[in-house]
Scaffold this active site. Structure first.
Site, mmCIF file in Angstrom:
data_model
loop_
_atom_site.group_PDB
_atom_site.id
_atom_site.type_symbol
_atom_site.label_atom_id
_atom_site.label_comp_id
_atom_site.label_asym_id
_atom_site.label_seq_id
_atom_site.Cartn_x
_atom_site.Cartn_y
_atom_site.Cartn_z
ATOM 1 N N TRP A 146 0.824 -1.214 0.000
ATOM 2 C CA TRP A 146 0.000 0.000 0.000
ATOM 3 C C TRP A 146 0.853 1.257 0.000
ATOM 4 O O TRP A 146 0.534 2.225 -0.687
ATOM 5 C CB TRP A 146 -1.018 -0.015 1.141
ATOM 6 C CG TRP A 146 -2.088 -1.033 0.876
ATOM 7 C CD1 TRP A 146 -2.332 -2.181 1.577
ATOM 8 C CD2 TRP A 146 -3.045 -1.032 -0.207
ATOM 9 N NE1 TRP A 146 -3.356 -2.886 0.999
ATOM 10 C CE2 TRP A 146 -3.814 -2.212 -0.088
ATOM 11 C CE3 TRP A 146 -3.305 -0.161 -1.265
ATOM 12 C CZ2 TRP A 146 -4.838 -2.529 -0.989
ATOM 13 C CZ3 TRP A 146 -4.332 -0.479 -2.171
ATOM 14 C CH2 TRP A 146 -5.083 -1.649 -2.015
ATOM 15 N N LYS A 206 -12.618 -1.909 5.555
ATOM 16 C CA LYS A 206 -11.772 -2.834 6.295
ATOM 17 C C LYS A 206 -12.291 -2.986 7.722
ATOM 18 O O LYS A 206 -12.479 -4.086 8.205
ATOM 19 C CB LYS A 206 -10.316 -2.354 6.330
ATOM 20 C CG LYS A 206 -9.735 -1.984 4.963
ATOM 21 C CD LYS A 206 -9.523 -3.192 4.061
ATOM 22 C CE LYS A 206 -9.304 -2.827 2.596
ATOM 23 N NZ LYS A 206 -8.077 -2.090 2.332
ATOM 24 N N ASP A 235 -2.100 6.622 6.217
ATOM 25 C CA ASP A 235 -3.134 5.764 5.641
ATOM 26 C C ASP A 235 -3.489 4.743 6.717
ATOM 27 O O ASP A 235 -2.733 3.810 6.979
ATOM 28 C CB ASP A 235 -2.581 5.081 4.380
ATOM 29 C CG ASP A 235 -3.569 4.090 3.772
ATOM 30 O OD1 ASP A 235 -4.670 3.900 4.332
ATOM 31 O OD2 ASP A 235 -3.232 3.493 2.722
HETATM 32 C C1 LIG Z 1 -7.541 -1.454 1.094
HETATM 33 C C2 LIG Z 1 -6.501 -0.435 1.292
HETATM 34 C C3 LIG Z 1 -6.346 0.648 0.417
HETATM 35 C C4 LIG Z 1 -7.186 0.830 -0.821
HETATM 36 O O1 LIG Z 1 -8.511 1.029 -0.534
HETATM 37 P P1 LIG Z 1 -9.586 1.256 -1.681
HETATM 38 O O2 LIG Z 1 -10.813 1.595 -0.918
HETATM 39 O O3 LIG Z 1 -9.698 -0.043 -2.447
HETATM 40 O O4 LIG Z 1 -9.111 2.357 -2.539
HETATM 41 C C5 LIG Z 1 -5.356 1.564 0.691
HETATM 42 N N1 LIG Z 1 -4.560 1.449 1.767
HETATM 43 C C6 LIG Z 1 -4.683 0.426 2.636
HETATM 44 C C7 LIG Z 1 -3.767 0.345 3.821
HETATM 45 C C8 LIG Z 1 -5.659 -0.547 2.431
HETATM 46 O O5 LIG Z 1 -5.793 -1.563 3.293
#
Ligand SMILES: *Cc1c(COP(=O)(O)O)cnc(C)c1O
Length: 360
Positions: A102, A196, A172
């Site tokens: 990521w 998530k 993030d």
């Molecule tokens: C899943 C995830 C993303 C991407 O998320 P989307 O909603 O598919 O754009 C980005 N960063 C992390 C840490 C993630 O787990």
């Protein structure tokens, strides 16, 4: 009806009480005679619900009033671009810490807009750890420092907050927001996709310090300007109404169970159960350095990869699904977000013990 233990990395398990409540309220939300999906986002019903969701999130994370909470769309992936577009503020460079898949995507997108200074990377160790801050090479003139607080694929999590001085820290937190307390004041901006740990896909939460807003790159589309959303209370256009509603129910559930400090205790207990088993096992192993192991996403490998399919098949027969590791790393991965009950982790460990006894 039989529900499974769903170890998916995302979209992921949601609290059963939330799903039941949503089902009960599907045709008629609070005597409005409407489903939430049918409501105007400018109507008093939806606005009150959205304000409650924001207030609950602020309470859960103790978000200061100097921070804006935004309910956006486009996923965390859109934030990879929105962050530089909004936070460069006339600067030419940003610092990124590379800890896995990521972080890699965030770095790639940022390169469209600025010079990326790779302040630290764990690539040398196959992204199996978080580089110590003493090894970081921060640029004092960077617009911001970006980290990925939990690498959902590699299973690596920061259990500390980097010190970046006057340079805003951006994180993030897609896969660990609300899994533990967070000192929002230490960050300039936090973003997380809901799917998530706290809701359905389609909602992305951004928590941003107000003084960072209003200096976007020239030609930034209106919808990619945080300030536009902040000034409109996330109602500049139609927000993801149903996803906000579900996330709001998740926030209420978290509050009534004692908040994120209580949730953290449960998450530690669940993760410990699985890691202790892995560390005692001669057949299964965790590839991640001990002090950087994620409480949310736990990758593990079998001593004999030829048994992977058999392992997954047996798990499915026992009502445990989505344990296959990410295609980029292989092996297995158990995502045990807030809504995964400890019984699910126990069932997994029991099965692994049984599998090991049979095959080791
Ligand atoms: C899943 C995830 C993303 C991407 O998320 P989307 O909603 O598919 O754009 C980005 N960063 C992390 C840490 C993630 O787990």
């Amino acid at each position: 009806m039989k529900r499974v233990f769903n170890f998916s990395a995302g979209p992921a398990v949601l609290p059963e009480e939330v799903l039941k409540r949503a089902a009960e309220e599907m045709l008629d939300w609070h005597a409005s005679g409407m489903c939430v999906m049918e409501m105007s986002h400018r109507g008093k019903e939806f606005i009150s619900m959205c304000e409650q969701a924001e207030a609950d999130l602020r309470e859960l994370l103790d978000i200061p009033s100097s921070y804006k909470v935004l309910f956006l769309q486009g996923g965390a992936t859109l934030q990879f671009g929105m962050v530089p577009m909004n936070l460069l503020r006339g600067k030419k460079s940003a610092d990124y810490v590379h800890t896995g898949e990521w972080a890699k995507k965030a770095i790639k997108e940022a390169k469209i807009f600025c010079n990326v200074n790779l302040a630290a990377s764990s690539e040398d160790g196959g992204f199996s750890y978080v580089p110590e801050q003493s090894k970081w090479k921060l640029n004092p003139d960077a617009a911001y420092v970006h980290i990925t607080s939990n690498e959902t694929i590699g299973g690596v999590e920061y259990h500390w907050v980097p010190e970046t001085g006057k340079v805003p820290l951006v994180a993030d937190m897609s896969s660990n927001l609300l899994s533990r307390p967070v000192d929002v004041r230490r960050y300039g901006l936090i973003y997380a996709g809901a799917q998530k740990n706290f809701g359905p896909a389609g909602l992305t939460v951004v928590i941003v310090r107000e003084d960072l807003l209003g200096q976007t790159l020239p030609a930034t589309p209106t919808m990619l300007d945080y300030k536009v959303h902040a000034d409109a209370g996330s109602m500049s256009n139609t927000p993801p109404t149903y996803a906000i509603y579900i996330a709001g129910l998740v926030f209420q559930g978290l509050k009534s169970m004692g908040g994120v400090a209580q949730m953290e205790k449960l998450n530690i207990a669940k993760a410990d159960l699985l890691y202790q088993f892995l560390d005692g096992s001669r057949f299964f192993r965790s590839p991640v350095r001990r002090q950087d192991r994620s409480r949310m996403n736990i990758p593990f490998t079998l001593a004999d990869a030829a048994k992977d399919e058999e392992f997954l098949k047996g798990a499915k027969q026992r009502g445990m699904v989505q344990l296959k590791g990410h295609r980029s790393v292989g092996g297995m991965r158990a995502s045990i977000y807030n809504a995964m009950p400890i019984e699910g982790v126990r069932a997994l460990v029991d099965y692994m013990r049984e599998f090991e006894a049979k095959h080791a």
